[in-house]
Structures are given as structure tokens and as C-alpha cells.
Design an enzyme around this catalytic site. Structure first.
Site, PDB file in Angstrom:
ATOM      1  N   SER A  77       0.795  -1.238   0.000  1.00 15.72           N
ATOM      2  CA  SER A  77       0.000   0.000   0.000  1.00 15.72           C
ATOM      3  C   SER A  77       0.824   1.283   0.000  1.00 15.72           C
ATOM      4  O   SER A  77       0.277   2.354  -0.255  1.00 15.72           O
ATOM      5  CB  SER A  77      -0.924   0.028   1.208  1.00 15.72           C
ATOM      6  OG  SER A  77      -2.034  -0.793   0.967  1.00 15.72           O
ATOM      7  N   LYS A  80       0.581   3.421  -2.935  1.00 24.08           N
ATOM      8  CA  LYS A  80      -0.590   4.284  -3.184  1.00 24.08           C
ATOM      9  C   LYS A  80      -0.230   5.761  -3.124  1.00 24.08           C
ATOM     10  O   LYS A  80      -0.799   6.582  -3.846  1.00 24.08           O
ATOM     11  CB  LYS A  80      -1.700   3.955  -2.175  1.00 24.08           C
ATOM     12  CG  LYS A  80      -2.296   2.565  -2.416  1.00 24.08           C
ATOM     13  CD  LYS A  80      -3.190   2.111  -1.286  1.00 24.08           C
ATOM     14  CE  LYS A  80      -3.845   0.797  -1.638  1.00 24.08           C
ATOM     15  NZ  LYS A  80      -4.180  -0.043  -0.514  1.00 24.08           N
ATOM     16  N   TYR A 204      -2.670  -2.231 -10.525  1.00 26.96           N
ATOM     17  CA  TYR A 204      -2.720  -2.114  -9.064  1.00 26.96           C
ATOM     18  C   TYR A 204      -1.947  -3.262  -8.394  1.00 26.96           C
ATOM     19  O   TYR A 204      -1.180  -3.048  -7.452  1.00 26.96           O
ATOM     20  CB  TYR A 204      -4.189  -2.090  -8.614  1.00 26.96           C
ATOM     21  CG  TYR A 204      -4.341  -2.090  -7.120  1.00 26.96           C
ATOM     22  CD1 TYR A 204      -4.121  -0.939  -6.373  1.00 26.96           C
ATOM     23  CD2 TYR A 204      -4.666  -3.263  -6.434  1.00 26.96           C
ATOM     24  CE1 TYR A 204      -4.230  -0.948  -4.990  1.00 26.96           C
ATOM     25  CE2 TYR A 204      -4.783  -3.282  -5.064  1.00 26.96           C
ATOM     26  CZ  TYR A 204      -4.564  -2.129  -4.340  1.00 26.96           C
ATOM     27  OH  TYR A 204      -4.659  -2.150  -2.971  1.00 26.96           O
ATOM     28  N   TYR A 256      -4.495   3.904   7.820  1.00 22.14           N
ATOM     29  CA  TYR A 256      -5.853   3.363   7.807  1.00 22.14           C
ATOM     30  C   TYR A 256      -6.623   3.762   9.060  1.00 22.14           C
ATOM     31  O   TYR A 256      -6.497   4.885   9.516  1.00 22.14           O
ATOM     32  CB  TYR A 256      -5.816   1.839   7.604  1.00 22.14           C
ATOM     33  CG  TYR A 256      -5.103   1.524   6.333  1.00 22.14           C
ATOM     34  CD1 TYR A 256      -5.686   1.832   5.115  1.00 22.14           C
ATOM     35  CD2 TYR A 256      -3.833   0.996   6.338  1.00 22.14           C
ATOM     36  CE1 TYR A 256      -5.022   1.603   3.940  1.00 22.14           C
ATOM     37  CE2 TYR A 256      -3.165   0.752   5.160  1.00 22.14           C
ATOM     38  CZ  TYR A 256      -3.764   1.062   3.969  1.00 22.14           C
ATOM     39  OH  TYR A 256      -3.116   0.844   2.810  1.00 22.14           O
ATOM     40  N   VAL A 274       0.962  -3.827   3.842  1.00 22.45           N
ATOM     41  CA  VAL A 274       0.600  -5.062   4.512  1.00 22.45           C
ATOM     42  C   VAL A 274       1.749  -6.084   4.537  1.00 22.45           C
ATOM     43  O   VAL A 274       1.698  -7.066   5.272  1.00 22.45           O
ATOM     44  CB  VAL A 274      -0.691  -5.605   3.859  1.00 22.45           C
ATOM     45  CG1 VAL A 274      -0.401  -6.370   2.605  1.00 22.45           C
ATOM     46  CG2 VAL A 274      -1.527  -6.382   4.825  1.00 22.45           C
TER      47      VAL A 274
END
Ligand code: DON
Length: 331
Positions: A77, A80, A204, A256, A274
């Protein structure tokens, strides 16, 4: 614990900082037993659960690293933040923000709930899966490799070599990630995708499988700390406004549903993945007392054992401790 570094020459200070960081990594490594490695992407289950490593690179060139620092891991992530930056550079900030919002969700990173409950179902922010998949669809190019080229080039400028996609990790996620496919279909229905769903997801999954090290993360963090400018050459790598927005998003959404706690107890922009990586950005700060890295630094952490929110359990504890000892918080 001695914190001050005033009146010391650089060499002595660095030795001192190194000894502290070594002891903190050893201490927090023990706490990785309270976490678990991610298994929903099968290849991530192979990670060494008690690994913990950190790299800190200062604006003045100081490098402190400790623990597991040579190992490559997938960026997941953390990518991102970077695809958001690339999309803004390619398509313009205003356009990207018309397709994805900048609000924290307070939900898990792969939550589908807000896409269903909010109308119109615009993704909340680019750092949760729904927003990131939208952003991946906006990258220029027809194939996934073309779409990722600008990201790889940007990374190369920051870390000094061309990073690669770990094909096994890519395939492992591609073949199992039904939740992301479901998110993709919601986005497709809401007309948020700008490229074919298959190509978008391929992009992605590949961006998530780019391999990096903690040093690489620290170098990326240092560029962001320096408002997008190369700390050595002063070349503009990321436009200042985009770099600022990326940091604001990291602070509010980067960890998050633990972003609030991270802002409260660590107090710097950060993004987790992760696989156990954390990218943290320490901007320059003004203090009456002498603390390390006042001119700003980038920090990369690796610790694959995760807490309930999917963030590195040892990594967060280590960062929190360092932030307290060195007064890193922005607030
Ligand atoms: O989409 C996924 O689930 C992964 N490729 C990335 C998730 C992730 O890193 C969130 N981390 N906390």
C-alpha cells in the site's frame, strides 16, 4: 535517557544515535510476537515474523540503520502514495481530486462499505484500496507496464536504481484478491475507472508487488520531507503542491483506521503496507533544544508481523518510541 546532541561533533553523535537505535530495535523486536504476518496474499505468509529493521536518512546525509535492513519486500500500500503523486503529475491535481476525495474513512483499507453507502460513491481517499484502484486507472498508458513506467522512473530518481516487480508476489495477489475485484466492479458501476477493469487491477497488483528496502523508503521519505526536491541536487522531483498534499493524506489516512492514533502518538506523515513496511516523513522542525534530525529525515521500517489494523506492530512501537525520544512530532 540522554537525548541532547549539542556540543558534539557529527561522528560522535552518529555513533551515539546508532547505539540507541540498535538497542531500541532489539527491544521492540521482541514485541513482534504479538502480531501476525498477512496471509490473505499467500506469498506474504512466507515472511519472517520476528524481523524488524529501520533506516533513517537525514537531510545532512546522516544514515542510521539497524536490524533487518538488506531484505527486499513488496511495497504494497505504500505504492498508493506514489501512484497518487504520479497521477497528479500526469493529469493535474484538480482533475485527480475530482475523481477521488481526501477524507479519512475510519474503515479498514479494503472496505467496500462506503462505496455502497455514500452517494455518489466517490472513493474517500487515494490511500485506501478503492481510491488507489481509481488512481491506477488514471495513470497514462494502455498496458499495465506502460501505466507503471512513470512510477518506476519516479522511484528510480528517488532511490537511485530501477526497482522491479516481484512476479511471484504479483501473481499471488492477482490470483486470490477477490475483494479488490469486487471493489473494481463497484468503481466500474460508478463510472470511476478510466481504463479497462482488467488492466486497472493488473496495474494495481503490479504496483503493490514492487520490491524495495528500508533504505529505499527512507530515501523516498527524505524527498517528501524536502517538499519534493532532491536533497542532494535540489532538483524538483515532485512539484511542491503535490508533495504537500501527499503528506497531508499520509497524516490523515496513511495508517488506515489507526491514522488518528498514529498522528496523536507519533505525529508525522506515514504510510504502511501489509507486507510490513512503513514510510515515514519527518519534516524540518524548529526546537529550542537540540534534537537529532532537526533538518528533517526520511524513515523506512520493515516488520512483517502486523497488528489488527494491518500495520507493522513492531514498526509502529519503534517509531512511537523514536518520535518521543527525538521529539519528531509536528505538533
Ligand atoms: O490490495 C491489497 O490488499 C494489497 N495489495 C495492499 C494492502 C495494504 O498494503 C494495506 N496495508 N496495510
Amino acid at each position: 535517557m540522554v537525548q541532547g546532541t549539542a556540543n558534539l561533533n557529527t561522528e560522535v553523535t552518529e555513533k551515539w544515535l546508532q547505539e540507541y537505535v540498535d538497542s531500541w530495535v532489539q527491544f521492540f523486536k521482541k514485541q513482534t510476537v504479538d502480531g501476525e504476518v498477512a496471509t490473505y496474499i499467500p506469498i506474504l505468509a512466507e515472511a519472517n515474523a520476528d524481523a524488524l529493521g529501520i533506516s533513517i536518512i537525514g537531510r545532512n546525509g546522516t544514515i542510521i540503520k539497524s536490524g533487518i535492513t538488506e531484505e527486499k519486500f513488496t511495497i504494497q500500500s505504500i505504492s498508493k502514495v506514489l501512484t497518487f503523486i504520479v497521477a497528479c503529475m500526469e493529469r493535474g491535481l484538480a482533475y485527480v481530486l475530482s475523481r477521488v476525495d481526501v477524507e479519512p474513512t475510519g474503515e479498514a483499507f479494503n472496505s467496500i462499505m462506503h462505496l455502497e453507502m455514500k452517494r455518489p460513491n466517490k472513493p474517500f481517499n487515494p490511500l485506501v484500496n478503492s481510491g488507489a484502484i481509481t488512481v491506477s486507472s488514471m495513470l497514462e498508458g494502455r498496458t499495465s507496464d506502460q501505466k507503471l513506467e512513470a512510477l518506476i522512473v519516479l522511484l528510480e530518481k528517488m532511490i537511485g536504481y530501477r526497482p522491479e516487480v516481484n512476479v511471484r508476489a504479483y501473481e499471488s495477489e492477482r490470483d486470490t484478491s477477490m475483494k479488490n475485484r469486487a471493489i473494481g466492479y463497484y468503481l466500474l458501476e460508478g463510472d470511476y475507472l478510466e481504463s479497462d477493469l482488467g488492466i486497472t487491477l493488473e496495474t494495481y497488483f503490479k504496483q503493490s508487488a514492487i520490491e524495495i528496502t528500508v533504505d529505499d523508503l527512507a530515501r523516498i521519505g527524505l524527498v517528501l520531507s524536502n517538499d519534493g526536491f532532491d536533497p542532494n541536487t535540489n532538483e524538483e522531483i515532485i512539484p511542491r503542491a503535490i508533495s504537500r498534499l501527499a503528506k497531508a493524506l499520509m497524516l490523515t489516512c496513511g495508517m488506515y483506521d489507526a491514522s488518528g492514533k498514529f498522528a496523536a502518538y507519533v505525529g508525522v506523515p506515514a504510510k504502511s503496507g501489509v507486507s510490513g513496511g512503513i514510510l515515514a516523513v519527518v519534516p524540518p522542525r524548529v526546537r529550542d533544544e537540540e534534537f537529532p534530525f532537526l533538518e528533517g529525515c526520511g524513515i523506512g521500517v520493515y516488520g512483517p508481523a502486523l497488528d489488527n489494523q494491518g500495520n507493522s506492530i513492531g514498526g509502529i512501537k519503534l517509531l512511537r518510541h523514536i518520535a518521543n525520544q527525538w521529539d519528531l512530532s509536528l505538533f
